[in-house]
Scaffold this active site. Structure first.
Site, PDB file in Angstrom:
ATOM      1  N   HIS A 207      -4.212  -3.720   1.880  1.00  0.00           N
ATOM      2  CA  HIS A 207      -3.145  -2.718   1.966  1.00  0.00           C
ATOM      3  C   HIS A 207      -2.544  -2.650   3.366  1.00  0.00           C
ATOM      4  O   HIS A 207      -1.405  -2.218   3.547  1.00  0.00           O
ATOM      5  CB  HIS A 207      -3.696  -1.345   1.577  1.00  0.00           C
ATOM      6  CG  HIS A 207      -2.700  -0.477   0.892  1.00  0.00           C
ATOM      7  ND1 HIS A 207      -1.410  -0.337   1.326  1.00  0.00           N
ATOM      8  CD2 HIS A 207      -2.807   0.304  -0.229  1.00  0.00           C
ATOM      9  CE1 HIS A 207      -0.765   0.494   0.535  1.00  0.00           C
ATOM     10  NE2 HIS A 207      -1.585   0.898  -0.416  1.00  0.00           N
ATOM     11  N   ARG A 208      -3.279  -3.069   4.373  1.00  0.00           N
ATOM     12  CA  ARG A 208      -2.787  -2.966   5.749  1.00  0.00           C
ATOM     13  C   ARG A 208      -1.618  -3.895   6.008  1.00  0.00           C
ATOM     14  O   ARG A 208      -0.855  -3.681   6.961  1.00  0.00           O
ATOM     15  CB  ARG A 208      -3.926  -3.280   6.728  1.00  0.00           C
ATOM     16  CG  ARG A 208      -5.076  -2.287   6.687  1.00  0.00           C
ATOM     17  CD  ARG A 208      -6.264  -2.786   7.468  1.00  0.00           C
ATOM     18  NE  ARG A 208      -6.845  -3.993   6.895  1.00  0.00           N
ATOM     19  CZ  ARG A 208      -7.920  -4.608   7.377  1.00  0.00           C
ATOM     20  NH1 ARG A 208      -8.532  -4.114   8.448  1.00  0.00           N
ATOM     21  NH2 ARG A 208      -8.390  -5.688   6.802  1.00  0.00           N
TER      22      ARG A 208
END
Length: 286
Positions: A207-208
């Site tokens: 997700h980063r």
């Protein structure tokens, strides 16, 4: 008292992959799944195998489609550098293909998949599986992957929560294809229930790196593949009825590309387009 019937050594490739999975379990993962219609893809595969005397697998088509999708969405072909101060976007598309061998789960890599036809991918994959079954995979055979693919078709599995191999950013799981009742639009615009072979695809990513905004492309690529578009196979579709201008744009950009995304992601796509499309913009073939 618990009796031990067998002690299986945990070493080598199995231990190496296990250690990587421990790391990826700490990722802030995001997942998205979608059903795709592979009815025509399966029929086209049989047609090609019979006509050319080859033995292409469904997985060969999936790997080829994922390679094309990554070329349209380069941010998914990336990883953090060692001190996590930069996101490195790779120019080569090295697909790690999870494979169940006689020696356990291995992940040999199809390197520079963007430069290979589906026939080359198929032959290379067969050779790697043979080496894996014989326990002869070398470190260079499973090193350097930039994106992962796992095919659960033979396991009768209809869902998955795959984990990428660090430092890879994402992985896509192709679940077992199954004939289902699907509602489609009839000739007169009415709803019609028809049997279609559907496959669920699940993509998991870090997700980063803001993968969610780019998730549309892999689905679009495999769906395009199921219609024959990434194989060079042509069939009637709405794009063909929009005039010569639309057909010209379709030839130049055979894979649908999401128009959304951050300015940075759109800049990356523009920056890498010349590198990724080494065929001069023509529709890709097998």
């Amino acid at each position: 008292m618990i009796e031990v019937s067998q002690a299986i050594p945990y070493r080598g490739i199995r231990k190496s992959i296990g250690k990587r999975m421990e790391i990826s379990g700490a990722y802030p993962m995001t997942y998205q799944g979608m059903y795709v219609d592979v009815t025509e893809l399966l029929a086209y595969r049989k047609q090609v195998n019979a006509k050319r005397g080859v033995s292409l697998t469904v997985n060969d088509f999936i790997v080829k489609a994922v390679s094309l999708a990554l070329q349209r969405t380069p941010i998914m072909n990336s990883a953090f550098n060692e001190d996590m101060s930069q996101i490195l976007v790779y120019s080569n598309y090295n697909i790690s293909v999870m494979t169940a061998s006689d020696k356990g789960l291995v992940a040999p890599v199809i390197k520079e998949s963007e430069k290979k036809s589906i026939y080359q991918i198929s032959e290379e994959m067969k050779a790697l599986v043979e080496k894996a079954n014989a326990g002869k995979l070398m470190p260079e055979d499973y090193a350097g992957g930039t994106f992962g693919v796992t095919n659960l078709g033979k396991l009768n599995s209809f869902d998955s929560v795959p984990l990428p191999q660090p430092p890879q950013t994402a992985i896509m799981a192709a679940c077992t294809a199954k004939k289902r009742a699907v509602v489609v639009e009839g000739e007169n615009g009415e709803d019609v229930i028809v049997p279609r072979v559907m496959m669920k695809l699940v993509i998991g990513g870090d997700h980063r790196i803001r993968i969610p905004r780019a998730l549309g492309s892999p689905w679009a690529a495999v769906r395009a593949g199921s219609r024959g578009r990434f194989t060079g196979h042509r069939r009637a579709c709405p794009a063909n009825r929009r005039g010569r201008g639309a057909r010209r744009r379709r030839r130049q950009d055979p894979l649908p590309q999401p128009r959304h995304g951050s300015a940075h992601e759109r800049s990356l796509r523009r920056r890498h387009r010349g590198v990724h499309r080494s065929d001069g913009g023509a529709a890709p073939h097998l």
